[in-house]
Design a protein around this motif. Structure first.
Motif, PDB file in Angstrom:
ATOM      1  N   LEU A  25      -1.028  -0.556   1.474  1.00  0.00           N
ATOM      2  CA  LEU A  25      -2.033   0.048   0.604  1.00  0.00           C
ATOM      3  C   LEU A  25      -2.528  -0.916  -0.462  1.00  0.00           C
ATOM      4  CD1 LEU A  25      -3.616   2.559  -0.309  1.00  0.00           C
ATOM      5  CD2 LEU A  25      -1.612   3.226  -1.642  1.00  0.00           C
ATOM      6  N   ASP A  26      -1.620  -1.660  -1.075  1.00  0.00           N
ATOM      7  CA  ASP A  26      -2.030  -2.582  -2.139  1.00  0.00           C
ATOM      8  C   ASP A  26      -2.739  -3.828  -1.605  1.00  0.00           C
ATOM      9  OD1 ASP A  26       0.389  -3.332  -1.007  1.00  0.00           O
ATOM     10  OD2 ASP A  26       1.145  -4.259  -2.830  1.00  0.00           O
ATOM     11  N   ASP A  27      -2.774  -3.990  -0.291  1.00  0.00           N
ATOM     12  CA  ASP A  27      -3.491  -5.111   0.316  1.00  0.00           C
ATOM     13  C   ASP A  27      -4.823  -4.682   0.926  1.00  0.00           C
ATOM     14  OD1 ASP A  27      -1.486  -7.025  -0.246  1.00  0.00           O
ATOM     15  OD2 ASP A  27      -0.320  -6.303   1.461  1.00  0.00           O
ATOM     16  N   MET A  28      -5.272  -3.477   0.595  1.00  0.00           N
ATOM     17  CA  MET A  28      -6.542  -2.974   1.114  1.00  0.00           C
ATOM     18  C   MET A  28      -7.578  -2.899   0.007  1.00  0.00           C
ATOM     19  SD  MET A  28      -5.434   0.181   3.487  1.00  0.00           S
ATOM     20  CE  MET A  28      -4.052   0.053   4.579  1.00  0.00           C
ATOM     21  N   ARG A  29      -8.834  -3.008   0.418  1.00  0.00           N
ATOM     22  CA  ARG A  29      -9.938  -2.869  -0.522  1.00  0.00           C
ATOM     23  C   ARG A  29     -10.951  -1.909   0.086  1.00  0.00           C
ATOM     24  NH1 ARG A  29     -12.078  -7.759  -0.367  1.00  0.00           N
ATOM     25  NH2 ARG A  29     -13.944  -7.197   0.773  1.00  0.00           N
ATOM     26  N   LEU A  30     -11.429  -0.967  -0.709  1.00  0.00           N
ATOM     27  CA  LEU A  30     -12.488  -0.069  -0.287  1.00  0.00           C
ATOM     28  C   LEU A  30     -13.816  -0.777  -0.493  1.00  0.00           C
ATOM     29  CD1 LEU A  30     -13.135   2.786   0.749  1.00  0.00           C
ATOM     30  CD2 LEU A  30     -13.348   3.489  -1.654  1.00  0.00           C
ATOM     31  N   ALA A  31     -14.571  -0.915   0.575  1.00  0.00           N
ATOM     32  CA  ALA A  31     -15.824  -1.663   0.535  1.00  0.00           C
ATOM     33  C   ALA A  31     -16.973  -0.763   0.969  1.00  0.00           C
ATOM     34  CB  ALA A  31     -15.739  -2.881   1.461  1.00  0.00           C
ATOM     35  N   VAL A  32     -18.136  -1.050   0.481  1.00  0.00           N
ATOM     36  CA  VAL A  32     -19.340  -0.330   0.867  1.00  0.00           C
ATOM     37  C   VAL A  32     -19.864  -0.937   2.160  1.00  0.00           C
ATOM     38  CG1 VAL A  32     -21.715   0.228   0.218  1.00  0.00           C
ATOM     39  CG2 VAL A  32     -19.921   0.183  -1.535  1.00  0.00           C
ATOM     40  N   ARG A  33     -20.127  -0.090   3.124  1.00  0.00           N
ATOM     41  CA  ARG A  33     -20.769  -0.569   4.348  1.00  0.00           C
ATOM     42  C   ARG A  33     -22.211  -0.854   4.012  1.00  0.00           C
ATOM     43  NH1 ARG A  33     -19.921   2.846   9.534  1.00  0.00           N
ATOM     44  NH2 ARG A  33     -21.484   1.307  10.059  1.00  0.00           N
ATOM     45  N   MET A  87      -5.304   1.417  -3.583  1.00  0.00           N
ATOM     46  CA  MET A  87      -6.296   0.606  -2.889  1.00  0.00           C
ATOM     47  C   MET A  87      -7.230  -0.035  -3.922  1.00  0.00           C
ATOM     48  SD  MET A  87      -8.845   1.855   0.168  1.00  0.00           S
ATOM     49  CE  MET A  87      -7.481   2.676   0.982  1.00  0.00           C
ATOM     50  N   GLN A  88      -7.569  -1.265  -3.692  1.00  0.00           N
ATOM     51  CA  GLN A  88      -8.536  -1.937  -4.551  1.00  0.00           C
ATOM     52  C   GLN A  88      -9.935  -1.413  -4.227  1.00  0.00           C
ATOM     53  OE1 GLN A  88      -8.152  -6.202  -4.076  1.00  0.00           O
ATOM     54  NE2 GLN A  88      -5.967  -5.991  -3.700  1.00  0.00           N
ATOM     55  N   LEU A  89     -10.799  -1.432  -5.214  1.00  0.00           N
ATOM     56  CA  LEU A  89     -12.182  -1.010  -5.012  1.00  0.00           C
ATOM     57  C   LEU A  89     -13.106  -2.193  -5.254  1.00  0.00           C
ATOM     58  CD1 LEU A  89     -12.175   2.397  -6.946  1.00  0.00           C
ATOM     59  CD2 LEU A  89     -11.760   2.012  -4.521  1.00  0.00           C
TER      60      LEU A  89
END
Length: 163
Positions: free
Chosen positions: A147-155, A3-5
């Motif tokens: 999975l490789d098309d997702m990014r973990l983002a801060v709410r 996952m991208q961050l």
């Protein structure tokens, strides 16, 4: 594939997942017996003796897990009384419990794919069409996301990432 961050999260040593929802969920329902009790609730089991027997756990384990799941709000106790008997309680799924279904079905789907030699003994199908029901990761547009098309983002409304 990972996952991208978001940039603010890219330096993983600069923040901690102290309020991690995964950790909270596993702590709440992450035991084998709890998941199997949920499986049985999805299959229609309601009574204590049936839960203990079908899951294959002692009455003490069944009682402890059902108490935890009830206290958490995943199950609710409802009274029932058979003729000539005292009032007893059965366990029914709450909205919170029904919302766990994709998690349990995801485990089943993963187990069928990786741990069974013949795709597993059971399948979940749509009652109208008979087609298989699958747990998938999708965006709001209904498109599958890997999975490789997702990014973990801060709410932005959740405060700093280290909280």
């Amino acid at each position: 594939m990972v996952m991208q961050l978001e940039p603010v999260l890219a330096d993983r040593d600069s923040w901690k997942a102290e309020r991690c929802s995964i950790d909270k969920a596993i702590s709440a329902v992450g035991t084998r017996s709890a998941i199997l009790l949920l499986r049985e609730a999805y299959y229609g089991t309601k009574r204590f003796d049936d839960f203990a027997r079908r899951v294959g756990v002692t009455e003490a384990v069944a009682a402890a897990r059902l108490k935890e799941l009830t206290a958490l709000g995943v199950l609710a106790k409802q009274p029932y009384r058979e003729p000539g008997q005292r009032t007893r309680y059965e366990y029914v799924l709450t909205d919170m419990g029904r919302d766990l279904l994709p998690v349990v079905l995801g485990l089943m789907q993963w187990g069928d794919k990786y741990l069974q030699q013949d795709d597993g003994p059971l399948k979940v199908v749509d009652t109208q069409t008979g087609s298989p029901v699958r747990v998938r990761m999708q965006n709001d547009d209904g498109e599958d996301v890997g999975l490789d098309d997702m990014r973990l983002a801060v709410r932005r409304d959740a405060g700093p990432a280290s909280e």
